[in-house]
Motif scaffolding. Structure first.
Motif, PDB file in Angstrom:
ATOM      1  N   GLU A  11       9.765   1.624  10.352  1.00 51.29           N
ATOM      2  CA  GLU A  11      10.400   2.726  11.076  1.00 51.29           C
ATOM      3  C   GLU A  11      11.905   2.594  10.872  1.00 51.29           C
ATOM      4  N   LEU A  12      12.490   3.623  10.299  1.00 51.66           N
ATOM      5  CA  LEU A  12      13.922   3.621  10.034  1.00 51.66           C
ATOM      6  C   LEU A  12      14.711   3.986  11.285  1.00 51.66           C
ATOM      7  N   ALA A  13      16.001   3.756  11.257  1.00 55.78           N
ATOM      8  CA  ALA A  13      16.869   4.017  12.409  1.00 55.78           C
ATOM      9  C   ALA A  13      16.814   5.469  12.871  1.00 55.78           C
ATOM     10  N   ASP A  14      16.568   6.406  11.932  1.00 55.05           N
ATOM     11  CA  ASP A  14      16.519   7.825  12.299  1.00 55.05           C
ATOM     12  C   ASP A  14      15.151   8.263  12.828  1.00 55.05           C
ATOM     13  N   GLY A  15      14.206   7.308  12.976  1.00 56.73           N
ATOM     14  CA  GLY A  15      12.880   7.619  13.504  1.00 56.73           C
ATOM     15  C   GLY A  15      11.849   7.918  12.447  1.00 56.73           C
ATOM     16  N   GLU A  16      12.273   8.077  11.203  1.00 59.69           N
ATOM     17  CA  GLU A  16      11.338   8.324  10.115  1.00 59.69           C
ATOM     18  C   GLU A  16      10.526   7.054   9.864  1.00 59.69           C
ATOM     19  N   VAL A  17       9.217   7.216   9.615  1.00 52.28           N
ATOM     20  CA  VAL A  17       8.346   6.087   9.308  1.00 52.28           C
ATOM     21  C   VAL A  17       7.979   6.202   7.836  1.00 52.28           C
ATOM     22  N   ILE A  18       8.131   5.089   7.099  1.00 53.27           N
ATOM     23  CA  ILE A  18       7.860   5.113   5.668  1.00 53.27           C
ATOM     24  C   ILE A  18       6.869   4.023   5.288  1.00 53.27           C
ATOM     25  N   LEU A  19       6.177   4.272   4.186  1.00 54.77           N
ATOM     26  CA  LEU A  19       5.319   3.284   3.541  1.00 54.77           C
ATOM     27  C   LEU A  19       5.995   2.945   2.233  1.00 54.77           C
ATOM     28  N   ARG A  20       6.234   1.661   2.003  1.00 59.52           N
ATOM     29  CA  ARG A  20       6.939   1.257   0.792  1.00 59.52           C
ATOM     30  C   ARG A  20       6.405  -0.087   0.310  1.00 59.52           C
ATOM     31  N   PRO A  21       6.669  -0.424  -0.957  1.00 63.19           N
ATOM     32  CA  PRO A  21       6.319  -1.759  -1.427  1.00 63.19           C
ATOM     33  C   PRO A  21       7.075  -2.790  -0.588  1.00 63.19           C
ATOM     34  N   ALA A  22       6.460  -3.937  -0.364  1.00 63.92           N
ATOM     35  CA  ALA A  22       7.074  -4.970   0.475  1.00 63.92           C
ATOM     36  C   ALA A  22       8.434  -5.407  -0.044  1.00 63.92           C
ATOM     37  N   MET A  53      -2.029   7.381  10.874  1.00 65.92           N
ATOM     38  CA  MET A  53      -2.043   8.421   9.845  1.00 65.92           C
ATOM     39  C   MET A  53      -2.066   7.794   8.450  1.00 65.92           C
ATOM     40  N   ILE A  54      -1.265   6.765   8.258  1.00 64.64           N
ATOM     41  CA  ILE A  54      -1.207   6.085   6.964  1.00 64.64           C
ATOM     42  C   ILE A  54      -2.525   5.365   6.704  1.00 64.64           C
ATOM     43  N   ASP A  55      -3.060   4.693   7.702  1.00 62.52           N
ATOM     44  CA  ASP A  55      -4.341   4.002   7.555  1.00 62.52           C
ATOM     45  C   ASP A  55      -5.430   4.988   7.132  1.00 62.52           C
ATOM     46  N   HIS A  56      -5.443   6.144   7.762  1.00 65.58           N
ATOM     47  CA  HIS A  56      -6.432   7.167   7.420  1.00 65.58           C
ATOM     48  C   HIS A  56      -6.270   7.618   5.964  1.00 65.58           C
ATOM     49  N   ALA A  57      -5.051   7.835   5.546  1.00 65.05           N
ATOM     50  CA  ALA A  57      -4.797   8.278   4.175  1.00 65.05           C
ATOM     51  C   ALA A  57      -5.270   7.248   3.158  1.00 65.05           C
ATOM     52  N   ILE A  58      -5.097   5.976   3.476  1.00 61.55           N
ATOM     53  CA  ILE A  58      -5.465   4.920   2.531  1.00 61.55           C
ATOM     54  C   ILE A  58      -6.958   4.644   2.541  1.00 61.55           C
ATOM     55  N   THR A  59      -7.564   4.552   3.705  1.00 63.88           N
ATOM     56  CA  THR A  59      -8.960   4.108   3.788  1.00 63.88           C
ATOM     57  C   THR A  59      -9.996   5.221   3.713  1.00 63.88           C
ATOM     58  N   ARG A  60      -9.608   6.445   3.986  1.00 64.84           N
ATOM     59  CA  ARG A  60     -10.615   7.502   4.047  1.00 64.84           C
ATOM     60  C   ARG A  60     -10.454   8.569   2.972  1.00 64.84           C
ATOM     61  N   THR A  61      -9.602   8.321   2.030  1.00 62.72           N
ATOM     62  CA  THR A  61      -9.441   9.254   0.922  1.00 62.72           C
ATOM     63  C   THR A  61      -9.368   8.476  -0.376  1.00 62.72           C
ATOM     64  N   THR A  62      -9.371   9.200  -1.470  1.00 64.30           N
ATOM     65  CA  THR A  62      -9.214   8.553  -2.773  1.00 64.30           C
ATOM     66  C   THR A  62      -7.765   8.644  -3.232  1.00 64.30           C
ATOM     67  N   LEU A  63      -6.875   8.948  -2.307  1.00 71.04           N
ATOM     68  CA  LEU A  63      -5.462   9.138  -2.616  1.00 71.04           C
ATOM     69  C   LEU A  63      -4.877   7.978  -3.418  1.00 71.04           C
ATOM     70  N   TRP A  64      -5.224   6.761  -3.061  1.00 71.68           N
ATOM     71  CA  TRP A  64      -4.605   5.593  -3.684  1.00 71.68           C
ATOM     72  C   TRP A  64      -5.414   5.054  -4.847  1.00 71.68           C
ATOM     73  N   GLU A  65      -6.543   5.669  -5.181  1.00 76.46           N
ATOM     74  CA  GLU A  65      -7.356   5.199  -6.286  1.00 76.46           C
ATOM     75  C   GLU A  65      -6.934   5.792  -7.613  1.00 76.46           C
ATOM     76  N   GLY A  66      -6.069   6.787  -7.585  1.00 76.53           N
ATOM     77  CA  GLY A  66      -5.576   7.364  -8.818  1.00 76.53           C
ATOM     78  C   GLY A  66      -6.447   8.484  -9.375  1.00 76.53           C
ATOM     79  N   GLU A  67      -7.597   8.689  -8.821  1.00 74.13           N
ATOM     80  CA  GLU A  67      -8.420   9.801  -9.264  1.00 74.13           C
ATOM     81  C   GLU A  67      -9.166  10.371  -8.076  1.00 74.13           C
ATOM     82  N   ARG A  68      -9.364  11.653  -8.084  1.00 78.86           N
ATOM     83  CA  ARG A  68     -10.091  12.305  -7.001  1.00 78.86           C
ATOM     84  C   ARG A  68     -11.475  12.662  -7.492  1.00 78.86           C
ATOM     85  N   GLU A  69     -12.459  12.291  -6.700  1.00 79.75           N
ATOM     86  CA  GLU A  69     -13.822  12.668  -7.023  1.00 79.75           C
ATOM     87  C   GLU A  69     -14.055  14.077  -6.524  1.00 79.75           C
TER      88      GLU A  69
END
Length: 78
Positions: A11-22, A53-69
């Motif tokens: 969570e950034l100082a302006d309230g924005e929440v980001i997902l980034r490489p460690a 929201m991020i957990d849902h995007a990663i675990t319940r979609t193929t978003l991070w697999e690189g291909e959509r079925e």
């Protein structure tokens, strides 16, 4: 053997929440910004909601697999 990405949610100082490489280098992979009204309603739960929201995007979609079925449409049986 495939490489495993280590990601962090910040969570950034302006309230924005980001997902980034460690390592924290480059553009964030994902940004979540709540409107003032939503942020006011969520108050301290804002980060938790963004994390879910991020957990849902990663675990319940193929978003991070690189291909959509293609979604399979069940046949109608009468």
């Amino acid at each position: 053997m495939s490489e495993t990405a280590v990601l962090e949610i910040v969570e950034l100082a302006d309230g924005e929440v980001i997902l980034r490489p460690a390592e924290g280098e480059g553009e964030p992979l994902l940004r979540i910004r709540f409107s003032e009204e939503a942020a006011g309603l969520l108050r301290e739960s804002r980060f938790e909601v963004a994390r879910e929201m991020i957990d849902h995007a990663i675990t319940r979609t193929t978003l991070w697999e690189g291909e959509r079925e293609e979604a399979s449409v069940p046949e109608t049986v009468h």
